[in-house]
Design an enzyme around this catalytic site. Structure first.
Site, PDB file in Angstrom:
ATOM      1  N   LYS A  22      -3.158  -5.865   5.737  1.00 16.03           N
ATOM      2  CA  LYS A  22      -2.621  -5.943   3.763  1.00 16.03           C
ATOM      3  C   LYS A  22      -1.126  -5.601   4.042  1.00 16.03           C
ATOM      4  CE  LYS A  22      -2.173  -2.326   1.138  1.00 16.03           C
ATOM      5  NZ  LYS A  22      -0.861  -2.265   0.733  1.00 16.03           N
ATOM      6  N   ASN A  23      -0.395  -5.580   5.002  1.00 15.22           N
ATOM      7  CA  ASN A  23       1.173  -4.915   4.514  1.00 15.22           C
ATOM      8  C   ASN A  23       2.184  -6.246   5.397  1.00 15.22           C
ATOM      9  OD1 ASN A  23       0.715  -3.031   2.818  1.00 15.22           O
ATOM     10  ND2 ASN A  23       1.362  -1.466   4.771  1.00 15.22           N
ATOM     11  N   CYS A 118       2.087   1.933  -5.942  1.00 15.22           N
ATOM     12  CA  CYS A 118       1.760   2.987  -6.153  1.00 15.22           C
ATOM     13  C   CYS A 118       2.004   4.563  -6.682  1.00 15.22           C
ATOM     14  CB  CYS A 118       1.490   3.345  -3.998  1.00 15.22           C
ATOM     15  SG  CYS A 118      -0.524   2.741  -3.531  1.00 15.22           S
ATOM     16  N   ARG A 123      10.801   5.280  -4.354  1.00 11.65           N
ATOM     17  CA  ARG A 123      10.433   4.433  -4.188  1.00 11.65           C
ATOM     18  C   ARG A 123      11.192   3.008  -4.452  1.00 11.65           C
ATOM     19  NH1 ARG A 123       5.099   2.325  -2.815  1.00 11.65           N
ATOM     20  NH2 ARG A 123       4.979   2.021  -1.378  1.00 11.65           N
ATOM     21  N   ASP A 308       0.934   5.702   6.066  1.00 13.18           N
ATOM     22  CA  ASP A 308      -0.180   5.831   5.530  1.00 13.18           C
ATOM     23  C   ASP A 308      -1.753   5.740   6.372  1.00 13.18           C
ATOM     24  OD1 ASP A 308       1.261   3.924   3.894  1.00 13.18           O
ATOM     25  OD2 ASP A 308       0.681   1.818   4.599  1.00 13.18           O
ATOM     26  N   ARG A 400      -7.052  -2.723  -3.437  1.00 10.76           N
ATOM     27  CA  ARG A 400      -6.608  -2.733  -2.938  1.00 10.76           C
ATOM     28  C   ARG A 400      -5.677  -3.401  -1.724  1.00 10.76           C
ATOM     29  NH1 ARG A 400      -1.311  -0.128  -5.387  1.00 10.76           N
ATOM     30  NH2 ARG A 400      -0.295  -1.314  -3.751  1.00 10.76           N
TER      31      ARG A 400
END
Ligand code: UD1
Length: 421
Positions: A22-23, A118, A123, A308, A400
């Site tokens: 995903k990232n 999130c 952030r 993560d 997600r």
């Protein structure tokens, strides 16, 4: 809102295929903005975050088609029609900020809403802004939007980041590919997703060296061309499913798994009593014997233990023999799964960035709530090993980042179902 019902049962056995990251995909997709020619990504994961990035790119005028059931993304940014990344899309996903560098490089200006994502901390975007300003961009914050311009074009520079931010590294590397002259980025992030981005940019004609090390050097070129690139394996999905047999017992092979993506995590699994072996097709995981042992974990930038995977690791350590200390060094406020795991009988105390987990013999099923992407899957892992039923609500977080989670776990023998609601 859908929920997932998990019933704790015995060992898990079989194979789980691991999707593209995903990232990585979320940073490879904005790379299309750098070129007039098509960029095609293969091995793309089927996730709602990818759909969000698709909508964002389309809102800028890019064409994005999902082919082969979403596994192939065919993109073209021949005619960009907008330079504004709107709040309505950006607030759904922080990675939307990755369009800033490419748009600035290609168009000379960009307006990007400050992101959402999130709820795991503040952030901010300061490191992205500093990196792009080093390349000559002028950036202002107005009405919740970053207004960036580079009137005379971006110019190569030497820049040292105060912290090795993944996103800021990606934005700067993408922007620098079209800057005039040489850029040297020091204290760059080293995550495998950055290495994957650089491989793709190189296939598009960029001149870059040093990816995967703290110093990345980029020689600006006039234009980038089209390319086809295969998205790297998702190391976070890999680590998550490695924990399923670790928690429940049994033996599961993770297809496409690679040790080099996940070394620090495997070291901790080994210390906890979990065996990981390389096979022809990936990695095979099994629990050595009886209960796992407590281990201490500190999250760090790559090659350290990934933040993560912290929530999922905590789910394992809840039933370990002894006391484990987990230190979260990347994000503040990333222990929201702890009170939910406590509802299942875990003994966890959180003080600031440190969680102390005293292992119990077995967790007990309970209704729990997903609070963010990785927290939600940690509750599913905990439910797989708990006594009785665990109902995880708010699973839109899960969609997600995990494709076909129910089917993948069912295939190795888990009792898990999605309840529409
Ligand atoms: C990426 C990943 C995310 C992962 C994280 C750390 C994507 C889409 N997301 O997020 O899953 O958890 O790396 O491995 O790839 N920070 C600042 N100022 C900035 C930027 C970041 O202070 O300008 C701080 C953040 O608040 C956070 C830390 O730096 O505390 C790490 O953030 P960063 O490495 O930028 O993570 P992301 O790229 O957002």
């Amino acid at each position: 809102m859908d929920s997932i019902l998990v019933t704790g049962n015995g060992p898990l056995n079989g194979q789980i295929p691991i999707a593209g990251a995903k990232n990585a995909c979320l940073t490879l997709m904005p790379a299309t903005l750098l070129s007039e020619e098509p960029l095609t990504l293969t091995n793309a994961p089927r996730l709602s975050d990818i759909k969000t990035m698709t909508l964002l790119l389309q809102s800028l005028g890019a064409e994005v088609s999902a082919l082969q059931d979403g596994k192939v993304l065919a993109m073209s940014s021949h005619d960009l029609t907008s330079h504004t990344a709107d709040y309505d899309i950006v607030r759904k996903m922080r990675a939307s900020n990755l369009v800033l560098g490419p748009m600035l490089a290609r168009l000379g200006h960009a307006v990007v809403s400050l992101p959402g994502g999130c709820a795991i901390g503040a952030r901010p975007m300061d490191l992205h802004i500093e990196a792009l300003e080093a390349l000559g961009a002028e950036i202002e914050l107005r009405d919740g939007y970053l207004h960036a311009k580079a009137p005379g074009g971006l110019k190569g520079a030497v820049h040292e980041m105060r912290f090795a931010s993944v996103g800021a590294t990606e934005n700067m590397v993408m922007a620098a590919t079209l800057a005039k002259g040489t850029t040297v980025l020091k204290n760059a992030a080293r995550e495998p997703e950055i290495v994957d981005l650089v491989r793709c940019l190189r296939a598009m004609g960029a001149q870059i060296a040093g990816e995967g090390t703290p110093t990345i050097e980029i020689q600006g070129v006039d234009r980038l061309h089209g390319a086809t690139h295969q998205v790297v394996t998702d190391r976070i999905e890999l680590g998550t499913y490695m924990l399923a047999p670790a928690i429940c017992g049994g033996e599961v092979e993770l297809l496409g798994g690679r040790l080099d993506l996940i070394g620090a995590f495997v070291e901790k699994l080994d210390a906890a009593g979990i065996d990981v072996a390389e096979t022809d097709k990936g990695l095979k995981v099994s629990r050595r014997n009886g209960r796992v042992s407590a281990v201490d974990v500190t999250t760090e930038p790559f090659p350290g233990f990934p933040t993560d995977l912290q929530a999922q690791m905590m789910a394992l350590l809840c039933t370990a023999e002894g006391t484990s200390v987990l230190e979260e060094k990347i994000f503040e406020n990333r222990f929201m799964h702890a009170p939910e795991l406590t509802r299942m009988g875990a003994r966890i105390e959180v003080h600031g960035g440190t969680a102390t987990v005293r292992g119990v013999e077995r967790l007990k099923g309970a209704p729990v709530m997903a609070t963010d992407l990785r927290a939600s899957v940690s509750l599913i892992l905990a439910g797989l090993a708990a006594e009785g039923e665990t109902l995880v609500s708010r699973v839109y977080h899960l969609d997600r980042g995990y494709e076909h989670v129910v089917q993948k776990l069912e295939a190795v023998g888990a009792k898990i179902e999605r309840i529409k609601g």
